[in-house]
Scaffold this motif. Structure first.
Motif, PDB file in Angstrom:
ATOM      1  N   GLY A 174      -0.678   6.148   2.065  1.00 47.33           N
ATOM      2  CA  GLY A 174      -1.592   5.708   3.105  1.00 47.33           C
ATOM      3  C   GLY A 174      -1.858   4.218   3.048  1.00 47.33           C
ATOM      4  N   SER A 175      -3.019   3.840   3.549  1.00 47.12           N
ATOM      5  CA  SER A 175      -3.349   2.423   3.714  1.00 47.12           C
ATOM      6  C   SER A 175      -4.075   1.817   2.525  1.00 47.12           C
ATOM      7  CB  SER A 175      -4.222   2.251   4.966  1.00 47.12           C
ATOM      8  OG  SER A 175      -5.386   3.065   4.884  1.00 47.12           O
ATOM      9  N   LEU A 176      -4.421   2.636   1.519  1.00 50.06           N
ATOM     10  CA  LEU A 176      -5.180   2.146   0.372  1.00 50.06           C
ATOM     11  C   LEU A 176      -4.328   2.132  -0.891  1.00 50.06           C
ATOM     12  CD1 LEU A 176      -8.558   4.048   0.911  1.00 50.06           C
ATOM     13  CD2 LEU A 176      -8.065   1.668   1.467  1.00 50.06           C
ATOM     14  N   GLY A 177      -4.540   1.111  -1.703  1.00 47.01           N
ATOM     15  CA  GLY A 177      -3.903   1.047  -2.999  1.00 47.01           C
ATOM     16  C   GLY A 177      -4.806   1.634  -4.061  1.00 47.01           C
TER      17      GLY A 177
ATOM     18  N   ASP B 239     -13.260  11.241  -2.000  1.00 43.26           N
ATOM     19  CA  ASP B 239     -12.345  11.854  -2.965  1.00 43.26           C
ATOM     20  C   ASP B 239     -10.918  11.347  -2.786  1.00 43.26           C
ATOM     21  OD1 ASP B 239     -12.319  13.166  -0.486  1.00 43.26           O
ATOM     22  OD2 ASP B 239     -11.472  14.986  -1.364  1.00 43.26           O
ATOM     23  N   ARG B 240     -10.451  11.316  -1.556  1.00 42.51           N
ATOM     24  CA  ARG B 240      -9.093  10.827  -1.297  1.00 42.51           C
ATOM     25  C   ARG B 240      -8.943   9.390  -1.756  1.00 42.51           C
ATOM     26  NH1 ARG B 240      -5.984  13.074   3.012  1.00 42.51           N
ATOM     27  NH2 ARG B 240      -6.081  15.350   2.792  1.00 42.51           N
ATOM     28  N   ALA B 241      -9.897   8.554  -1.390  1.00 44.96           N
ATOM     29  CA  ALA B 241      -9.820   7.136  -1.732  1.00 44.96           C
ATOM     30  C   ALA B 241      -9.909   6.943  -3.243  1.00 44.96           C
ATOM     31  CB  ALA B 241     -10.929   6.363  -1.027  1.00 44.96           C
ATOM     32  N   GLY B 242     -10.872   7.599  -3.878  1.00 48.14           N
ATOM     33  CA  GLY B 242     -11.084   7.409  -5.300  1.00 48.14           C
ATOM     34  C   GLY B 242      -9.916   7.873  -6.148  1.00 48.14           C
TER      35      GLY B 242
END
Length: 262
Positions: free
Chosen positions: A231-234, A218-221
């Protein structure tokens, strides 16, 4: 001659493992004829768009970040409720195969388990994607109509990406739930575990786990719906991580369907 025969046999087996129009149609009929499955799909739209619009109408003009610190993510305020419905859709769409010997009946009509599984996953993905895209667009436009001077438009940076990404995210969550249902053979179990996993666990262990929580599905998506990366993801790498969760769940479900008795 032997080599040619073996190659031909391999080609035929590969072809029969792929979804055909007949199998895809049968899976669509199964979903269309089940009110609970269609209801959960409709709830994806109703929950996401409805809660966003109601919230925007109530407090949208009070301040710029009334719906959240990230205004673009706030434009999809109801996505956390919509993803619950997406989980229910993916789980119920697959769960019917594991009740009352339904899988044996399906395998009688479609003996190739891979073809059956891929067809069901393709129909779930297609329906969730279409409904997700409609949901994302309506949610954004209708919600921002109540934001007054703080409203965003489709021309603002990241808006079109967020609209497309929100629908894709809902599809991936549905597929994640579908794969897990095939793995454990219980839609109720998946919903009872997955919903708290996505809604409660990140808040409870977020401070302890630190940056590892960025890689939760959920956080990443939802990174794709953010105006400012965290954070570390775009935006796209985050959606890619969510896609990886879905692919892994589907692969585990496929392995279980192939190996276990019907």
């Amino acid at each position: 001659m032997t080599t040619t025969t073996a190659a031909a046999s391999s080609t035929v087996q590969t072809a029969t493992a792929l979804p055909t129009r007949r199998v895809l149609r049968s899976e669509w009929i199964k979903i269309r004829s089940a009110r609970s499955i269609l209801g959960s799909l409709a709830a994806v739209f109703a929950a996401t768009a409805g809660i966003t619009v109601l919230t925007a109408a109530a407090i949208g003009t009070s301040e710029p970040d009334a719906l959240g610190d990230d205004r673009l993510l706030g434009a999809f305020f109801g996505i956390n409720f919509g993803q619950i419905a997406a989980i229910a859709f993916g789980a119920t769409a697959f769960a019917g195969e594991f009740r009352n010997g339904a899988l044996r009946v399906s395998l009688t009509a479609v003996p190739n388990r891979t073809a059956l599984y891929l067809s069901k996953a393709a129909v779930v993905a297609g329906l969730a994607f279409v409904v997700g895209q409609i949901t994302g667009l309506v949610t954004f436009l209708a919600g921002q109509a109540f934001m007054g001077e703080y409203a965003l438009s489709l021309g603002d940076p990241g808006a079109l990406r967020a609209v497309f990404g929100s629908g894709t995210y809902l599809m991936l969550i549905a597929l994640f739930a579908a794969g897990l249902t095939a793995l454990v053979r219980s839609g109720a179990l998946v919903m009872s575990l997955l919903i708290p996993f996505l809604l409660i666990v990140p808040f409870v262990v977020g401070q302890v786990a630190g940056g590892a929580m960025d890689f939760m599905p959920d956080r990443a998506g939802q990174m794709v719906m953010r105006m400012d990366a965290q954070g570390s993801l775009g935006p796209w790498t985050g959606l890619g991580v969510a896609a990886l969760w879905a692919v892994l769940a589907l692969a585990a479900g496929w392995f279980a369907v192939r190996r276990r008795d019907a």
